[in-house]
Design an enzyme around this catalytic site. Structure first.
Site, mmCIF file in Angstrom:
data_model
loop_
_atom_site.group_PDB
_atom_site.id
_atom_site.type_symbol
_atom_site.label_atom_id
_atom_site.label_comp_id
_atom_site.label_asym_id
_atom_site.label_seq_id
_atom_site.Cartn_x
_atom_site.Cartn_y
_atom_site.Cartn_z
ATOM 1 N N ASP A 15 0.880 -1.178 0.000
ATOM 2 C CA ASP A 15 0.000 0.000 0.000
ATOM 3 C C ASP A 15 0.915 1.225 0.000
ATOM 4 O O ASP A 15 2.132 1.100 0.176
ATOM 5 C CB ASP A 15 -0.903 -0.015 1.245
ATOM 6 C CG ASP A 15 -1.825 1.203 1.321
ATOM 7 O OD1 ASP A 15 -2.354 1.610 0.271
ATOM 8 O OD2 ASP A 15 -2.002 1.760 2.423
ATOM 9 N N SER A 16 0.316 2.388 -0.129
ATOM 10 C CA SER A 16 1.102 3.619 -0.053
ATOM 11 C C SER A 16 1.621 3.858 1.367
ATOM 12 O O SER A 16 2.596 4.569 1.554
ATOM 13 C CB SER A 16 0.230 4.804 -0.476
ATOM 14 O OG SER A 16 -0.914 4.865 0.354
ATOM 15 N N CYS A 78 -4.283 -1.595 -1.788
ATOM 16 C CA CYS A 78 -4.504 -0.161 -1.973
ATOM 17 C C CYS A 78 -5.559 -0.029 -3.058
ATOM 18 O O CYS A 78 -5.363 -0.520 -4.178
ATOM 19 C CB CYS A 78 -3.196 0.485 -2.412
ATOM 20 S SG CYS A 78 -3.354 2.211 -2.895
ATOM 21 N N GLU A 158 -3.132 8.102 8.903
ATOM 22 C CA GLU A 158 -1.664 8.044 9.014
ATOM 23 C C GLU A 158 -1.178 8.745 10.278
ATOM 24 O O GLU A 158 -0.138 8.411 10.835
ATOM 25 C CB GLU A 158 -1.005 8.687 7.780
ATOM 26 C CG GLU A 158 -1.051 7.835 6.525
ATOM 27 C CD GLU A 158 -0.040 6.671 6.512
ATOM 28 O OE1 GLU A 158 1.029 6.781 7.128
ATOM 29 O OE2 GLU A 158 -0.350 5.644 5.879
ATOM 30 N N CYS A 190 -11.002 2.785 0.691
ATOM 31 C CA CYS A 190 -9.580 3.090 0.854
ATOM 32 C C CYS A 190 -9.149 2.259 2.051
ATOM 33 O O CYS A 190 -9.850 2.233 3.078
ATOM 34 C CB CYS A 190 -9.375 4.580 1.129
ATOM 35 S SG CYS A 190 -7.678 4.974 1.630
ATOM 36 N N HIS A 192 -7.057 2.682 4.225
ATOM 37 C CA HIS A 192 -6.802 3.430 5.459
ATOM 38 C C HIS A 192 -8.071 3.601 6.301
ATOM 39 O O HIS A 192 -7.986 3.843 7.504
ATOM 40 C CB HIS A 192 -6.264 4.831 5.132
ATOM 41 C CG HIS A 192 -4.817 4.862 4.780
ATOM 42 N ND1 HIS A 192 -4.332 4.411 3.580
ATOM 43 C CD2 HIS A 192 -3.737 5.301 5.487
ATOM 44 C CE1 HIS A 192 -3.021 4.569 3.548
ATOM 45 N NE2 HIS A 192 -2.636 5.119 4.695
HETATM 46 N N1 DGL Z 1 -4.755 3.191 1.148
HETATM 47 C C1 DGL Z 1 -4.869 3.642 -0.190
HETATM 48 C C2 DGL Z 1 -6.167 3.204 -0.832
HETATM 49 O O1 DGL Z 1 -6.702 2.180 -0.454
HETATM 50 C C3 DGL Z 1 -4.471 5.010 -0.607
HETATM 51 C C4 DGL Z 1 -4.260 6.131 0.308
HETATM 52 C C5 DGL Z 1 -3.422 7.172 -0.405
HETATM 53 O O2 DGL Z 1 -2.217 6.953 -0.500
HETATM 54 O O3 DGL Z 1 -3.993 8.180 -0.888
HETATM 55 O O4 DGL Z 1 -6.664 3.831 -1.733
#
Ligand code: DGL
Length: 273
Positions: A15-16, A78, A158, A190, A192
């Protein structure tokens, strides 16, 4: 392929940032004997505000780093990278199977409420591509889908600020933006956002069902391993390696919240892509 040493190779997950750890946790719970290696591309987070060309380049480089670790399957944990780069990743990683999170998320949403009204909370890039609208329409033509970009929720997750007044106010503002949709489900589009689940549920109407792709993605991973005959058959618990491209201390602090256990910076290996 009982006893095949290849089956001991890890599953790669990226993931990012720390968000994909929500998916990693579901895979670990479902498949505790599998070895796992996770990469958070924290140096280049967020992906969601970047152009498709940059996201595809970042995702391809993250996948290549995991390929160097000898992975037997790649999970793109992600939504942004899944929406933008899944086809490109499948091409470059072949014959290693690649599992994204958007399709499992759509499957979970349709299972939660067939013919329902779905509100997708996701990054700007995922919303721009209408990735969830397409994936849900393929599974349930009667469903109604609205997608809402919520980039600030990535920063909150984050930061580890998943509850409290600030998180509630920001979630409320985003739900107001989608006003009038009156959803049956809110899809956490997302990886996150599951960390903000309690806050989102508290702000949303009581009847709204929150859906995320973590456990359905774990189901897809299990099926892909079974189809390939590459499930690890050892009775010993699988190992976990954590890699990040920047900020090991921060990654450990917030990542621990995602995994539900404490991590220290020495648990995280810094890598360059
Ligand atoms: N966690 C990521 C997603 O599921 C991206 C969050 C990001 O880096 O903008 O889209």
């Amino acid at each position: 392929m009982t006893g095949d040493p290849y089956n001991n190779q890890p599953i790669g997950v990226f993931d990012s940032g720390v968000g994909g750890l929500t998916v990693l946790k579901a895979i670990r719970d479902a498949l505790p004997n599998e070895n796992l290696v996770y990469l958070g591309d924290t140096a280049r987070l967020p992906y969601g505000t970047k152009s498709p060309a940059s996201i595809e380049r970042y995702a391809t480089q993250a996948a290549a780093k995991l390929q160097e670790q000898g992975i037997k399957l790649l999970v793109v944990a992600c939504n942004t990278a899944s929406a933008v780069a899944l086809d490109a990743l499948r091409e470059t990683m072949a014959p290693i199977p690649v599992v994204g999170v958007v399709e499992p998320g759509a499957t979970a949403a349709v299972a939660a409420h067939a013919g329902g009204r779905h509100l997708v909370l996701a990054t700007e890039a995922t919303v721009r591509l209408g990735a969830y609208s397409k994936a849900i329409a393929e599974r349930d033509p009667d469903a109604e889908v609205r997608e809402q970009a919520c980039e600030m929720l990535v920063a909150l997750a984050e930061e580890g600020w998943s509850g409290g007044n600030i998180a509630r106010a920001i979630v409320r503002r985003y739900l107001e933006e989608a006003n009038g949709h009156d959803p049956d489900t809110i899809i956490l589009g997302c990886t996150h956002f599951p960390l903000l689940k309690d806050t989102i549920q508290a702000v949303a109407d009581d009847h709204v069902i929150l859906v995320d792709s973590a456990s359905t993605t774990a189901d897809v991973v299990r099926a892909a391993l079974a189809a390939q005959g590459t499930s690890r058959d050892s009775g010993s618990p699988g190992s976990l390696r954590l890699l990040a491209t920047d900020g090991a201390t921060r990654f450990a602090r917030v990542g621990g919240q995602f995994l539900g256990r404490s991590l220290s910076y020495s648990d995280v290996e810094l890598v360059d892509l």
